[in-house]
Design an enzyme around this catalytic site. Structure first.
Site, mmCIF file in Angstrom:
data_model
loop_
_atom_site.group_PDB
_atom_site.id
_atom_site.type_symbol
_atom_site.label_atom_id
_atom_site.label_comp_id
_atom_site.label_asym_id
_atom_site.label_seq_id
_atom_site.Cartn_x
_atom_site.Cartn_y
_atom_site.Cartn_z
ATOM 1 N N SER A 7 -16.432 -15.269 24.102
ATOM 2 C CA SER A 7 -15.543 -15.007 25.315
ATOM 3 C C SER A 7 -15.905 -13.732 26.709
ATOM 4 C CB SER A 7 -15.057 -16.117 25.854
ATOM 5 O OG SER A 7 -13.368 -15.101 25.523
ATOM 6 N N HIS A 65 -10.908 -17.557 11.213
ATOM 7 C CA HIS A 65 -11.727 -16.923 11.944
ATOM 8 C C HIS A 65 -12.588 -15.647 11.325
ATOM 9 C CE1 HIS A 65 -11.504 -13.702 15.512
ATOM 10 N NE2 HIS A 65 -10.420 -14.603 15.506
ATOM 11 N N HIS A 120 -14.731 -22.157 20.276
ATOM 12 C CA HIS A 120 -13.745 -20.750 20.592
ATOM 13 C C HIS A 120 -12.339 -21.676 21.116
ATOM 14 C CE1 HIS A 120 -12.729 -16.675 22.085
ATOM 15 N NE2 HIS A 120 -14.099 -17.183 22.961
ATOM 16 N N ARG A 137 -0.796 -13.661 16.681
ATOM 17 C CA ARG A 137 -0.654 -14.866 17.738
ATOM 18 C C ARG A 137 0.048 -16.349 17.576
ATOM 19 N NH1 ARG A 137 -6.708 -14.569 20.071
ATOM 20 N NH2 ARG A 137 -6.652 -15.273 17.931
ATOM 21 N N ASP A 183 -4.845 -20.680 18.429
ATOM 22 C CA ASP A 183 -5.352 -21.955 19.326
ATOM 23 C C ASP A 183 -4.438 -23.016 18.028
ATOM 24 O OD1 ASP A 183 -7.175 -21.715 20.969
ATOM 25 O OD2 ASP A 183 -8.433 -21.349 19.181
HETATM 26 N N1 CMX Z 1 -11.910 -25.995 8.575
HETATM 27 C C1 CMX Z 1 -12.934 -26.207 7.167
HETATM 28 N N2 CMX Z 1 -14.107 -25.534 7.560
HETATM 29 C C2 CMX Z 1 -14.228 -24.299 7.980
HETATM 30 C C3 CMX Z 1 -13.311 -24.369 8.878
HETATM 31 C C4 CMX Z 1 -12.143 -24.637 9.199
HETATM 32 N N3 CMX Z 1 -11.162 -23.846 10.122
HETATM 33 N N4 CMX Z 1 -13.218 -22.680 8.851
HETATM 34 C C5 CMX Z 1 -14.590 -22.239 8.395
HETATM 35 N N5 CMX Z 1 -14.729 -22.883 7.778
HETATM 36 C C6 CMX Z 1 -15.974 -23.172 6.826
HETATM 37 C C7 CMX Z 1 -17.735 -23.229 8.126
HETATM 38 O O1 CMX Z 1 -17.947 -23.958 8.517
HETATM 39 C C8 CMX Z 1 -18.672 -22.653 6.887
HETATM 40 O O2 CMX Z 1 -18.918 -23.957 6.634
HETATM 41 P P1 CMX Z 1 -20.349 -24.185 6.068
HETATM 42 O O3 CMX Z 1 -20.820 -22.475 4.799
HETATM 43 O O4 CMX Z 1 -20.125 -25.050 5.907
HETATM 44 O O5 CMX Z 1 -21.117 -23.768 7.325
HETATM 45 C C9 CMX Z 1 -17.836 -21.926 6.188
HETATM 46 O O6 CMX Z 1 -16.683 -23.019 5.525
HETATM 47 C C10 CMX Z 1 -17.442 -20.509 5.921
HETATM 48 O O7 CMX Z 1 -16.801 -20.497 6.983
HETATM 49 P P2 CMX Z 1 -16.336 -18.574 7.903
HETATM 50 O O8 CMX Z 1 -17.352 -17.212 7.421
HETATM 51 O O9 CMX Z 1 -15.181 -18.600 7.127
HETATM 52 O O10 CMX Z 1 -16.000 -18.893 9.257
HETATM 53 P P3 CMX Z 1 -16.974 -18.339 10.484
HETATM 54 O O11 CMX Z 1 -16.918 -16.715 11.046
HETATM 55 O O12 CMX Z 1 -18.024 -18.779 10.467
HETATM 56 O O13 CMX Z 1 -16.201 -18.547 12.124
HETATM 57 C C11 CMX Z 1 -14.941 -20.064 13.260
HETATM 58 C C12 CMX Z 1 -15.093 -18.839 12.159
HETATM 59 C C13 CMX Z 1 -12.783 -19.212 13.821
HETATM 60 C C14 CMX Z 1 -15.337 -20.757 13.828
HETATM 61 C C15 CMX Z 1 -13.861 -20.932 11.945
HETATM 62 O O14 CMX Z 1 -12.889 -20.757 10.740
HETATM 63 C C16 CMX Z 1 -14.489 -22.469 12.176
HETATM 64 O O15 CMX Z 1 -14.970 -23.410 12.944
HETATM 65 N N6 CMX Z 1 -12.490 -23.056 12.579
HETATM 66 C C17 CMX Z 1 -12.195 -24.090 13.282
HETATM 67 C C18 CMX Z 1 -11.995 -23.751 14.727
HETATM 68 C C19 CMX Z 1 -11.608 -23.141 15.234
HETATM 69 O O16 CMX Z 1 -10.361 -22.936 15.199
HETATM 70 N N7 CMX Z 1 -11.452 -21.899 15.810
HETATM 71 C C20 CMX Z 1 -11.063 -21.224 17.380
HETATM 72 C C21 CMX Z 1 -10.919 -19.603 16.510
HETATM 73 C C22 CMX Z 1 -9.992 -19.060 17.466
HETATM 74 C C23 CMX Z 1 -10.841 -18.749 18.662
HETATM 75 O O17 CMX Z 1 -11.959 -18.423 18.996
HETATM 76 O O18 CMX Z 1 -9.908 -18.868 19.967
#
Ligand code: CMX
Length: 441
Positions: A241, A318, A271, A327, A373
Site C-alpha cells: 500500500s 511477514h 496484505h 503491533r 492482522d
Molecule cells: N502460511 C503458510 N505458508 C506461508 C506463510 C503462512 N502464513 N507465510 C509464508 N508462507 C510460505 C510462502 O507461501 C512461501 O511458500 P512457497 O515457497 O511454497 O511459495 C514460503 O513460505 C516462503 O515465504 P516467505 O519468504 O516466508 O514469505 P513472503 O515474504 O514471500 O510473504 C507474506 C510474506 C506475509 C505474504 C506471507 O507470510 C503470507 O502469505 N502470510 C499470510 C497472509 C498474511 O498474513 N498477510 C498479512 C501480512 C501483513 C500485512 O501486510 O498486513
C-alpha cells in the site's frame, strides 16, 4: 507561531538541502548488490526507496521517527480520560519529525473537523454500487469520487510551479484524511445497519468521531480505535500500500488517485485483507469443530489441514519482520486489559501458541510469527463489529495517515517519477552465458 503547514515546509527545506549535500558527496557509494534471485522474488531485501516516516527493523519491528509502539503509547498525547495515543499525534510526528504538544494535536483534530465535509456526489457514487459490493470496493470508489475536490489538480491545470507541488498535496492530503472516516462509516452503515447513518460529532477527536459514526459509543471501543488507527498507520515504504501510493504519486497523480491505488493493494489477501481472512478462518475452524474455544490439539490439526489444502495461515508471516509483530503484542495487551476472558480473543492467543511451531517445521517460512492482522479482528468482534469484510477499510483509514504524510514528503523533496529497470528472461539467459550485459539504465 508557525502553522503546521509552515513547520512542515521548514523541515522539508532543511532536509532537501541536506540530501543535496549527501548526494553530492556520497551519491556514488553502493548500498548493496542485487542478486538475480531477488528480481524474480519480489525484490525482497533490495533497498530502493526512501521513506522518512518510519523504519522497520526485522527483529524489533516498526519505529515511527525512532519511536517504538510502547514509546508512542507513553509519549503521544491522549484523549481526555484516555490511555491510548491519538493518531493525530502520530500524523504530526510522521510529518514534522518531532513529538507533538497537546496543542499541536488539538490543531490537527480541529483542522480535520473543519476539512471533513464530504460532497453529496460521493455518497451517490457509493449508492450506485450494489450493496453486496465488498466494502473495499466501495471505499476505493468513494476515494475516486472525492477526487473532484483535488486542489492539486485544479492548481496544476492552472499552471503550478514545481516548487509549490507540496503545498497542494498537503492540502489534498489533509482534506482526504479528514473525510475518510465519514466515507468509511457511511459504507458500514449502508451495508450492515439498514442505511441508518449517524451524523458526525464535531466535538470528538478523529478516531472517537469515527467510532461514533460507525455506531459504537463505548469509551473502550473509542480507545481501541485510537490504538488501531495509530498502529496500522505506517510500516516503512516498501509494503504494497505504501509503495503503490508513492509510485502512483511519483507520476504526479494527485493524492486521491494515489491513495485509491494504494488501497487497491491493501485489499489483497496477502496484505491488508488478511485481517478479514483471519477471522473468517477462525470462524470456519470453530464451525467445523463445533466448539467456541478449540484446544491446542484441535487447532494444530486444523492448521495442518489448512496447509495441506495449499493455503496460507492468515495473519502469520511477514516479508521483513522476523519476530512477533509489536503491533500484534500491543493488541494482545489491549485484550488482556479490556477482555481477558473473551473466547475469540483467547482463541487468537491459543493459535499463537500453536502456529509458529508448525510453520517453523515446514522449513521454508521465513517468519513463523504473527503479524498485525492476526489479532485485530477478535478485538473488533468483542465490541460487536462482527462484519469482518469491513476490517480492511479500518486498516485503510489508518494507513492513509502514513502514506499521505509520505506523499507530502515526496513532493516537498521533489522526488522524481519512479522507474526501475526490468529485464526479460531471454536477456537473463544471454547474460548468464556472457553474451549480454545487464546495465542499470
Ligand atoms: N502460511 C503458510 N505458508 C506461508 C506463510 C503462512 N502464513 N507465510 C509464508 N508462507 C510460505 C510462502 O507461501 C512461501 O511458500 P512457497 O515457497 O511454497 O511459495 C514460503 O513460505 C516462503 O515465504 P516467505 O519468504 O516466508 O514469505 P513472503 O515474504 O514471500 O510473504 C507474506 C510474506 C506475509 C505474504 C506471507 O507470510 C503470507 O502469505 N502470510 C499470510 C497472509 C498474511 O498474513 N498477510 C498479512 C501480512 C501483513 C500485512 O501486510 O498486513
Amino acid at each position: 507561531m508557525a502553522t503546521i503547514k509552515e513547520r512542515f515546509k521548514g523541515k522539508a527545506d532543511e532536509l532537501s538541502a541536506e540530501i543535496k549535500d549527501i548526494l553530492k558527496e556520497h551519491g556514488n557509494k553502493k548500498i548493496g548488490e542485487v542478486m538475480l534471485s531477488q528480481i524474480y522474488q519480489g525484490m525482497r531485501g533490495v533497498t530502493g526507496l526512501v521513506s522518512e516516516t518510519s523504519l522497520l527493523d526485522a527483529r524489533e519491528g516498526i519505529r515511527f521517527r525512532g519511536f517504538s509502539i510502547p514509546e508512542l503509547q507513553k509519549k503521544l498525547p491522549k484523549a481526555t480520560n484516555g490511555n491510548e495515543p491519538l493518531p493525530e499525534g502520530l500524523f504530526y510526528l510522521m510529518l514534522i519529525g518531532e513529538l507533538p504538544t497537546e496543542n499541536d494535536v488539538n490543531d490537527i483534530t480541529n483542522a480535520w473537523q473543519r476539512r471533513s465535509h464530504v460532497p453529496n456526489h460521493v455518497f451517490d457514487a457509493i449508492e450506485a454500487l450494489p450493496k453486496s459490493s465488498h466494502p473495499m470496493t466501495q471505499f476505493v470508489v468513494a476515494i475516486m469520487a472525492l477526487q473532484t475536490e483535488s486542489i492539486f489538480v485544479r492548481k496544476y491545470t492552472e499552471g503550478l510551479s514545481k516548487k509549490d507541488y507540496w503545498d497542494a498535496v498537503y492540502d489534498d492530503s489533509m482534506n482526504l484524511i479528514a473525510r475518510l472516516p465519514r466515507v468509511a462509516a457511511y459504507i458500514y452503515r449502508r451495508k450492515y445497519k439498514d442505511e441508518k447513518h449517524i451524523q458526525p460529532d464535531g466535538l470528538l477527536d478523529w478516531s472517537g468521531n469515527f467510532a461514533h459514526m460507525l455506531g459504537f459509543e463505548d469509551d473502550s471501543f473509542k480507545e481501541l480505535m485510537r490504538l488501531y488507527m495509530t498502529i496500522h498507520a505506517d510500516h516503512e515504504g516498501g509494503n504494497v500500500s505504501a509503495h503503490t501510493t508513492h509510485l502512483v504519486g511519483s507520476a504526479l497523480s494527485d493524492p486521491y488517485l494515489s491513495l485509491a491505488a494504494g488501497m487497491n493493494g491493501l485489499a489483497g489477501p496477502l496484505h491488508g485483507l488478511a485481517n478479514q481472512e483471519v477471522i473468517k478462518w477462525i470462524y470456519e475452524m470453530r464451525e467445523e469443530l463445533g466448539v467456541e474455544l478449540p484446544t491446542k490439539a484441535q487447532i494444530e490439526k486444523y492448521v495442518k489441514k489448512t496447509l495441506k489444502e495449499g493455503k496460507v495461515v492468515p495473519g502469520y508471516g511477514h516479508a521483513v519482520l522476523r519476530k512477533t509483530d509489536p503491533r500484534f503484542s500491543a493488541q494482545m495487551e489491549f485484550g488482556k486489559k479490556h477482555m481477558p476472558n473473551d473466547p475469540l480473543v483467547n482463541t487468537v492467543w491459543r493459535v499463537y501458541e500453536v502456529v509458529p511451531g508448525i510453520l517453523k517445521s515446514l522449513g521454508k517460512v521465513k517468519n513463523p510469527w504473527p503479524n498485525v492482522d492476526a489479532h485485530s479482528g477478535a478485538l473488533l468482534v468483542h465490541y460487536g463489529l462482527v462484519e469482518y469484510e469491513f476490517y480492511t477499510v479500518l486498516f485503510g483509514v489508518s494507513r492513509s495517515l502514513g502514506v499521505l504524510a509520505n506523499l507530502c514528503w515526496d513532493r516537498a523533496l521533489g522526488l522524481p517519477i519512479e522507474r526501475p529497470k526490468s529485464v526479460t528472461t531471454a536477456l537473463v539467459k544471454d547474460w548468464i552465458e556472457g553474451k549480454e550485459e545487464i546495465l542499470g539504465d
